[in-house]
Structure formats: structure tokens, C-alpha cells
Design a protein around this motif. Sequence first.
Motif, PDB file in Angstrom:
ATOM      1  N   ASP A   1      -1.951  -7.370  -0.523  1.00  0.00           N
ATOM      2  CA  ASP A   1      -1.863  -6.188   0.329  1.00  0.00           C
ATOM      3  C   ASP A   1      -0.503  -5.502   0.151  1.00  0.00           C
ATOM      4  O   ASP A   1       0.539  -6.089   0.443  1.00  0.00           O
TER       5      ASP A   1
ATOM      6  N   GLU B   1      -8.905  -3.544  -2.299  1.00  0.00           N
ATOM      7  CA  GLU B   1      -9.580  -3.718  -1.018  1.00  0.00           C
ATOM      8  C   GLU B   1      -8.600  -4.107   0.082  1.00  0.00           C
ATOM      9  O   GLU B   1      -8.643  -3.549   1.187  1.00  0.00           O
TER      10      GLU B   1
ATOM     11  N   ARG C   1      -7.934  -1.700   3.371  1.00  0.00           N
ATOM     12  CA  ARG C   1      -8.209  -2.186   4.724  1.00  0.00           C
ATOM     13  C   ARG C   1      -6.984  -2.004   5.621  1.00  0.00           C
ATOM     14  O   ARG C   1      -7.087  -1.519   6.741  1.00  0.00           O
TER      15      ARG C   1
ATOM     16  N   SER D   1      -6.274   1.731   6.482  1.00  0.00           N
ATOM     17  CA  SER D   1      -7.150   2.217   7.548  1.00  0.00           C
ATOM     18  C   SER D   1      -6.742   1.646   8.897  1.00  0.00           C
ATOM     19  O   SER D   1      -6.659   2.372   9.892  1.00  0.00           O
ATOM     20  N   ASN D   2      -6.478   0.360   8.939  1.00  0.00           N
ATOM     21  CA  ASN D   2      -6.095  -0.281  10.197  1.00  0.00           C
ATOM     22  C   ASN D   2      -4.790   0.272  10.746  1.00  0.00           C
ATOM     23  O   ASN D   2      -4.565   0.258  11.958  1.00  0.00           O
TER      24      ASN D   2
ATOM     25  N   ASN E   1     -17.846  -2.953   1.079  1.00  0.00           N
ATOM     26  CA  ASN E   1     -17.033  -3.483   2.170  1.00  0.00           C
ATOM     27  C   ASN E   1     -16.125  -2.409   2.757  1.00  0.00           C
ATOM     28  O   ASN E   1     -15.854  -2.399   3.962  1.00  0.00           O
ATOM     29  N   LEU E   2     -15.641  -1.512   1.915  1.00  0.00           N
ATOM     30  CA  LEU E   2     -14.705  -0.474   2.360  1.00  0.00           C
ATOM     31  C   LEU E   2     -15.391   0.766   2.910  1.00  0.00           C
ATOM     32  O   LEU E   2     -14.900   1.385   3.856  1.00  0.00           O
TER      33      LEU E   2
ATOM     34  N   TYR F   1     -13.605   1.416   6.468  1.00  0.00           N
ATOM     35  CA  TYR F   1     -12.185   1.435   6.135  1.00  0.00           C
ATOM     36  C   TYR F   1     -11.759   2.640   5.316  1.00  0.00           C
ATOM     37  O   TYR F   1     -10.599   3.041   5.361  1.00  0.00           O
TER      38      TYR F   1
END
Length: 192
Positions: free
Chosen positions: A94, A125, A129, A132-133, A170-171, A175
Motif C-alpha cells: 500500500d 488494489e 482501497r 478510497s478509504n 474487488n475495486l 473503492y
Amino acid sequence: MSTIALPDLPAALLTIDMQQGIQRVNLPRNNPEAEQHIATLQKHWRNLDWPLVHIRHISRQAGSVFAPGQSGALFQPALEPLANEYVLEKNVTDAFCHSALERWLHVRGIKQLVIVGVASENSVEATARSASNLGFKTVVVNDACYTFDKTDFAGNQRSADAVHNMAMANLRDEYAEVVSYARLLERFAVQA
């Protein structure tokens, strides 16, 4: 997730882990034109004078191709950052974790991010994530990212396309907005 109109606001282009070491992975991959798409997007960002962030993985493991001092840790020549562009080093998947990226973006008033790079289910990914968070409007360019064949948790071999498509699924919507390279170019009113 609402659709964003990129030409209206500056968005930062985050290019993740496009280093020489990733070219040494000897596994089948998907999106063979990803590097060309990334280079074209970088050119568009430079023409708009929008911010580019070049993220590279610097491994803490001495034997890694991404270890400091290894040629694998260097950027791919076609995707080298310019002197005035931000280079961020990360030690985990990340790009926001243990880094100054969030602050760097906030100081510049950047609220929108476009993410490209490698690997789809890994650093792309994880970074999307977190983006977005943290409240950033996030776009991932599907075919300007790629990955490799992988064995899943149950021991089944999955193709790079299958791994990549699951990462994008998933995204998508929760996200990030996931768009194609051509769709992103349409937003710039540029012929693909």
C-alpha cells in the motif's frame, strides 16, 4: 461510485512499481500493452501540467530484485520520472502506508487519483482501497495495470486475466471507478 470528469479538476496520476525488476518475473501476464498505455497517460498528464507520482517498491529483503542498489529497483527507462515529478518509495504493498503520500496530496489540494501499474491484485488494489478509504475519488485504469498467473488459496492455478479481473471486480464501485484506457482518453477528448 459517481463518475468523475477528469478534465475539470487536476487528478494525480499514480504509477505503481513500474520498475526493471518486474520485467524479470518469468510468468505469463496479461495486458501486454499496459506499459505503452501508462507512457501515453504520463504524456497527457505532463501536457496538462497535472501531478505525476511515481511509486517504487524498495524491498527490505536483501535478495529481492527490488532491494536498494539493485538494478531491479530502478524505474523502467520508458517510464522514468522527470526531475520535477514526485517519487515515492514504499516498503509494503500500500503506497499510503508508512509514507507521506496522503499529506503530499492534501497539501496540493488533490482530491482525485488515477492509478496504473503492477500488480493488479497487489499494490494497485491495496493502494486503491486506501485511497478510497481516505476520501479520494479514485479511478483505476483496467488495461494500464497487469499481473501474472497465480495459484489461489485452494491450490488452483489462475490465469493472469482471472487474477486481474477479480482484483478489478474487488475495486469496482465500492473503492474505485474502473475504466479502460480508451474510455479515459475519451474524457480528454483525445483520439486513442
